[in-house]
Design an enzyme around this catalytic site. Sequence first.
Site, PDB file in Angstrom:
ATOM      1  N   GLU A 192       0.459   4.482  10.839  1.00 19.02           N
ATOM      2  CA  GLU A 192      -1.003   4.611  10.860  1.00 19.02           C
ATOM      3  C   GLU A 192      -1.451   5.769  11.744  1.00 19.02           C
ATOM      4  OE1 GLU A 192      -2.077   2.757   8.689  1.00 19.02           O
ATOM      5  OE2 GLU A 192      -0.977   0.880   8.691  1.00 19.02           O
ATOM      6  N   TRP A 241       8.745   3.629   3.398  1.00 15.71           N
ATOM      7  CA  TRP A 241       8.337   2.830   4.559  1.00 15.71           C
ATOM      8  C   TRP A 241       7.144   1.944   4.210  1.00 15.71           C
ATOM      9  CZ3 TRP A 241      12.289   2.910   7.461  1.00 15.71           C
ATOM     10  CH2 TRP A 241      13.020   4.090   7.674  1.00 15.71           C
ATOM     11  N   GLY A 293       4.419  12.277   5.482  1.00 10.95           N
ATOM     12  CA  GLY A 293       3.900  11.149   6.229  1.00 10.95           C
ATOM     13  C   GLY A 293       2.548  11.490   6.831  1.00 10.95           C
ATOM     14  N   PHE A 309       0.864  -1.180   0.000  1.00 10.39           N
ATOM     15  CA  PHE A 309       0.000   0.000   0.000  1.00 10.39           C
ATOM     16  C   PHE A 309       0.896   1.225   0.000  1.00 10.39           C
ATOM     17  CE2 PHE A 309      -2.691   3.136   2.222  1.00 10.39           C
ATOM     18  CZ  PHE A 309      -3.933   2.961   1.617  1.00 10.39           C
ATOM     19  N   GLY A 310       0.891   1.968  -1.105  1.00 12.47           N
ATOM     20  CA  GLY A 310       1.797   3.099  -1.251  1.00 12.47           C
ATOM     21  C   GLY A 310       1.116   4.423  -0.992  1.00 12.47           C
ATOM     22  N   LEU A 311       1.270   4.959   0.217  1.00 15.87           N
ATOM     23  CA  LEU A 311       0.725   6.273   0.568  1.00 15.87           C
ATOM     24  C   LEU A 311       1.825   7.200   1.081  1.00 15.87           C
ATOM     25  CD1 LEU A 311      -1.712   8.154   0.921  1.00 15.87           C
ATOM     26  CD2 LEU A 311      -2.020   7.191   3.216  1.00 15.87           C
ATOM     27  N   LEU A 353      12.522  -8.136  34.453  1.00 12.87           N
ATOM     28  CA  LEU A 353      13.504  -9.108  33.973  1.00 12.87           C
ATOM     29  C   LEU A 353      14.938  -8.651  34.188  1.00 12.87           C
ATOM     30  CD1 LEU A 353      10.886 -10.203  32.524  1.00 12.87           C
ATOM     31  CD2 LEU A 353      12.405 -10.934  30.695  1.00 12.87           C
TER      32      LEU A 353
END
Length: 396
Positions: free
Chosen positions: A375, A174, A149, A141-143, A350
Site C-alpha cells: 500500500e 503479491w 509495484g 484485488f489485482g493491481l 525479551l
Amino acid sequence: MSASPKPPAFDPADPLGLDDLLEPEDLAVRDTVRSWAADRVLPYVADWYEKGELPGIRELARELGSIGALGMSLDGYGCAGASSVQYGLACLELEAADSGIRSLVSVQGSLAMYAIHAYGSEEQKTEWLPRMAAGEVIGCFGLTEPDHGSDPAGMRTFAKRDGEDWVLSGRKMWITNGSVAGVAVVWARTEDGIRGFVVPTDSPGFSAPEIKHKWSLRASVTSELVLDDVRLPADAVLPEVTGLRGPLGCLSHARYGIVWGSMGAARSSFEAALDYARTREQFGRPIGGFQLTQAKLADMAVELHKGILLAHHLGRRMDAGRLRPEQISFGKLNNVREAIEICRTARTILGANGISLEYPVMRHATNLESVLTYEGTVEMHQLVLGKALTGLDAFR
C-alpha cells in the site's frame, strides 16, 4: 468555588485516556472484534505462522462476516455501515492478533468490496456485495504486477474488446486472498485508459498459484494471478471510473486501515514487553525496575499512543469527509515505521525469548516488514508528503 474533579487513576493500558474519545458504540465494536480475535485467532496463530498457512480461511471469513467486519464502513448491500473510527478500531484489534488476519479483512472490504461499491454498476453491487459482506465469497484485488509495484501506471495487463466481450491477459503479483477468492477486481490497460474488471475466479484462463516460502505474513494467503485470455462479458467492467483514480481511491481506503492496524501489532508487542519486564528477574529484581528498561518502555508507550491518537484524528476527519490522501500518507508513514521500532525494542526487552513464537513480538516484527512496503513504500509516502509540502513533484 467548587473543587476540581479528581482525575481518574493512571491506566498503563490507556495512559492518555484515549478511551474518553470513543462513543459507547465504538467501544462495543472494539470489544466484539477483540473477543472474536481472542477466541478464534490468538490460540492458533503462532502455529499457523510457523507452518506458513491459514487453515479454515473460508470459515474465518464467514465468522468475520457474521460480526460485521467485512466492508464494515460501506453502506447498504448487507454491509454494516459503521463509522470510519469503528472500522479503524476493528483493524487495530485484528492486527493485534496478526497482520495476516487484518490483511484478509482489508483486502476484502477496503479494496475488492470498496471498488465495486464505489465504481460498480447496480447489478455488480447487488450480485457481489451481500455475499462478500457475509463472508460467503472472498475477494482479491489485482493491481501490483511482477515488474510494476510503486508505478501502477506502467502495468502491462491489457484488456481488449472482442465483439461485445472483453479479453484480459497479464499477471498480477503479491495478491492477498488470491487463491481462495471467488471474485477478483483486476485493473488493466485498455485503449481508453486503465479500467477495473470484476472477474469471477472460475472464469476459463484465470488461475491463482499460491506464493510460498514467505518469511512475513505467513498466516495469510498470498498468490499470483495469471490471466490467460480471460473472456468476460461487456458488463464486467466497472463503469464509474477510468484511469488510476480508481485503484488509488481504493488504496487510500486500505491505507487508512493500516494506520490503525499497525498500532495493533505495536500494542501487542508493547504489552508482551511490559508484562515480561514486570516478571523477569535479573540481578535479584524484575528487569522493569532498571532505568534503561523503563526508558525503553516509556518511549514505546509514547509512540504507541501518539500513533493511536493520530489514527483517531484521521478517522474523525474521514467521517467528516475532510480526510485527504496526503494525510493518510502521513499516518501510514509514521505509524508503520514506529510500530516496527516498537517491536524491535520490545524484542530487546525479551532478550532471547523475543525470537520465540511463544511470544508475539518477532511474528509482529516480521509481518510489519510487509506492511511497511505494501500500500505504498516508505519512499512513496515520503514523496507524497514532499510534493504536498513543496508543491514540487519528485516522483520522476
